[in-house]
Design an enzyme around this catalytic site. Structure first.
Site, PDB file in Angstrom:
ATOM      1  N   LYS A 211       0.814  -1.217   0.000  1.00 38.27           N
ATOM      2  CA  LYS A 211       0.000   0.000   0.000  1.00 38.27           C
ATOM      3  C   LYS A 211       0.848   1.268   0.000  1.00 38.27           C
ATOM      4  CE  LYS A 211      -4.345  -1.924   1.540  1.00 38.27           C
ATOM      5  NZ  LYS A 211      -5.444  -1.955   2.534  1.00 38.27           N
ATOM      6  N   ARG A 247      -3.495 -10.194   4.957  1.00 40.54           N
ATOM      7  CA  ARG A 247      -3.880 -10.291   3.547  1.00 40.54           C
ATOM      8  C   ARG A 247      -2.743  -9.717   2.701  1.00 40.54           C
ATOM      9  NH1 ARG A 247      -6.301  -6.878  -0.220  1.00 40.54           N
ATOM     10  NH2 ARG A 247      -7.810  -7.855  -1.637  1.00 40.54           N
TER      11      ARG A 247
END
Length: 267
Positions: A211, A247
């Protein structure tokens, strides 16, 4: 500390921030999913709509057409848990009918008026994720008074709403929503304070793989594929602080890192 499980990401989308377009067809997506299983993934998360910052919505029929053949293909070859990453009840219903066992909803069952009822009807595990705003605008100057208290409070409220609608408590997971309407400082605070979220009594799913917060801390990491080190660091810290599932895109490397962490802690 119980072993943190690894959820492998399978994006069947043309525009996901990290791997959009790479798995455009069902055959390629199924092959990638099985590779992730070989690398140690405990769970597979299938997504047919990007929720990156600025992403445009996808019609439900298009999303179903993308994900159902992939879930069916996986289910024909692997018996393990499969998650559907969607905010739409009709997609969740189609995915569970095809063999999905978990509904991972970035809107915490707020997207549609029948989201809560659908989750109760399906009886599968449900991940309630925190998001401030919606994907197209969520990174436009997000602000909180106390990000940890507010995220925990809002997720607790969504869990209560889900249980009131008939979702079994033991089926509910919480996700702090790293990167979803949060600055890098918000994301760091939520990661440091995962025990506060775990104290609500629900298992925690944590997703920070590749991210943009990693680029905020390492300006050279402009390409999402160049964020492996940061992704592993975040997954290890999340595991240490109580995440039950991480995840990730990079399954093999994360599995290895978690094994070394477990060995160092004497487990």
């Amino acid at each position: 500390m119980s072993r943190t499980r690894v959820m492998g990401i399978v994006n069947v989308t043309p525009d996901s921030f990290s791997d959009g377009g790479r798995l455009a067809g069902a055959e390629a997506a199924v092959a990638h999913a099985l590779t992730l299983v070989e690398q140690g993934a405990d769970i597979l998360d299938i997504g047919g709509e990007s929720t990156r910052p600025g992403a445009d919505p996808v019609p439900g029929a298009d999303e179903i057409a993308r994900v159902v053949p992939v879930i069916e293909g996986i289910r024909a070859l692997w018996p393990g848990p499969v998650s559907i990453d969607t905010m739409k009840p009709e997609v969740a219903r189609a995915a569970v009918a095809a063999g999905a066992t978990m509904w991972n909803d970035v809107t915490a069952l707020t997207f549609a008026t029948d989201s809560l009822a659908a989750a109760a009807d399906l009886g599968c595990d449900v991940v309630l994720m925190h998001m401030k705003g919606e994907p197209r605008t969520m990174q436009a100057a997000p602000a909180y008074g106390d990000v940890v208290a507010e995220v925990c409070g809002e997720l607790a409220e969504r869990a209560r709403a889900a249980m009131a609608a008939g979702v079994a408590r033991e089926r509910i997971w919480l996700d702090p929503g790293i990167g979803f309407g949060k600055t890098v400082q918000h994301n760091l605070a939520l990661t440091r304070n995962l025990p506060a979220l775990a104290a609500l009594g629900f298992p925690i799913l944590f997703g920070a793989s590749r991210k943009r917060m990693i680029q905020s801390l390492d300006a050279a990491a402009t390409d999402p594929s160049d964020r492996l080190g940061g992704s592993i660091a975040l997954s290890l810290e999340a595991a240490r602080r109580g995440a039950d599932i991480v995840r990730v895109h990079d399954v093999r490397q994360t599995v290895q890192a978690l094994k070394v962490q477990a060995a160092l802690s004497g487990e």
